[in-house]
Design a protein around this motif. Structure first.
Motif, PDB file in Angstrom:
ATOM      1  N   HIS A 148       0.843  -1.203   0.000  1.00  0.00           N
ATOM      2  CA  HIS A 148       0.000   0.000   0.000  1.00  0.00           C
ATOM      3  C   HIS A 148       0.875   1.249   0.000  1.00  0.00           C
ATOM      4  O   HIS A 148       2.061   1.191   0.321  1.00  0.00           O
ATOM      5  N   ASP A 150       0.714   4.781   2.045  1.00  0.00           N
ATOM      6  CA  ASP A 150      -0.016   5.360   3.172  1.00  0.00           C
ATOM      7  C   ASP A 150      -0.868   6.549   2.720  1.00  0.00           C
ATOM      8  O   ASP A 150      -1.986   6.738   3.190  1.00  0.00           O
ATOM      9  N   HIS A 249       4.828   0.325  -0.235  1.00  0.00           N
ATOM     10  CA  HIS A 249       5.583  -0.554   0.674  1.00  0.00           C
ATOM     11  C   HIS A 249       4.700  -1.661   1.220  1.00  0.00           C
ATOM     12  O   HIS A 249       3.472  -1.619   1.084  1.00  0.00           O
TER      13      HIS A 249
HETATM   14 FE    FE Z   1       2.125   1.764   5.677  1.00  0.00          FE
END
Ligand code: FE
Ligand code: 6CS
Length: 299
Positions: A148, A150, A249
């Motif tokens: 994902h 953030d 990440h």
């Molecule tokens: Fe994250």
């Protein structure tokens, strides 16, 4: 409030969309706001979307943080709290949020110039804390975090307007190729990845255990990795990973005997305060995205 049509970074869509080029800088004000990183470190952060700094905290400091987390984990009042996240299907604690409010030691850590000055320098302004958490990934049983960005979640679910935030992860155990270390896609921070699927209500109750919405398609992830490759962080306890809010990440299950734990905090620019979430979603609780009065972190 921005409408769906005018939101440049659209996501949670019904049909696949192409990657959207990032419009904001990665390093703000050319890194002149504070002096913490060298020109080479700044260049590397700007190019890759992350920077690993080795041996920032010494062994005695790491030991103190680890003991503090052990103390917190044993507090009976944590059980069943919304900001205590357990693994899917068990009572093992996966993440503990708001650690800076639970612990004076952690509260002091966010003012530590070794972190704060880096955040100010990259973001080109004063900063405040968007989120803090401790992540635990014990040996044998620690579970993955799927791929994902953030920022995708913070933009859609928290109404964070711009890519002007960064995360820093203080490693409390050695991270190696085997114990479910953070994997990052270099260069992925230059694209916003629109994700498929309508956000369920109270999505965070599920996503913090196992994220299934706000994750990239296999095609997009392949495209980003074809372009930028993939890096696994290998660094000793006491090292710090700084990464851009939009860097793709994730991390794998930890089936090694070696625990992986870290203290994780998100600095946001004071000029990037949260707005309303997108698509009529209810704001998430404060422990995930701070919505109070904004006071710059002093120190
Ligand atoms: Fe994250
Ligand atoms: O919800 C959050 O704020 C963070 N946690 C997860 C599992 N995904 C998005 C973001 O990194």
């Amino acid at each position: 409030m921005m409408t769906v049509a005018t939101d440049y970074y659209r996501s949670r869509v019904a049909t696949p969309m192409a990657l959207i080029p990032r419009v904001e800088p990665v390093v703000y004000a050319r890194g002149s706001y504070a002096q913490a990183l060298s020109a080479e470190q700044l260049r590397s952060y700007e190019e890759n979307g992350f920077l690993v700094m080795h041996d920032v905290f010494d062994a005695a400091e790491v030991q103190r943080y680890k003991q503090e987390l052990q103390r917190l984990l044993q507090l009976p009042e944590l059980v069943g709290q919304p900001d205590t996240i357990t693994e899917p299907g068990s009572d093992a604690i996966r993440s503990l949020f708001k650690v800076h409010e639970r612990s004076e030691l952690v509260r002091n850590l966010i003012q530590d110039p070794r972190l704060l000055q880096v955040a100010r320098q990259i973001l080109g302004s004063e900063v405040y804390l968007h989120q803090s958490r401790a992540n635990f990934k014990p040996g044998f049983t620690g579970k993955a975090f799927y791929w994902h960005s953030d920022f995708e979640t913070w933009h859609v679910e928290d109404g964070m307007p711009s890519m002007r935030a960064l995360s820093c992860s203080v490693l409390l155990t050695d991270n190696n190729a085997c114990n479910g270390s953070l994997m990052l896609v270099p260069g992925s921070h230059r694209y916003f990845v629109p994700c498929l699927g309508e956000t369920p209500e109270q999505h965070h109750k599920q996503s913090l255990k196992k994220q299934e919405y706000g994750v990239p398609s296999q095609e997009h992830l392949t495209q980003l990795v074809d372009e930028g490759g993939l890096v696994t962080v290998e660094a000793k306890a006491g090292s710090v990973i700084f990464f851009d809010c939009n860097t793709m990440h994730g991390s794998a299950n930890n089936i090694s005997p070696w625990a992986r734990s870290n203290l994780f905090m998100v600095f946001n620019s004071v000029d990037n305060a949260l707005q309303s979430p997108k698509y009529g979603l209810e704001p998430r609780p404060d422990f995930l995205g701070y919505r109070g009065a904004i006071t710059p972190i002093a120190g």
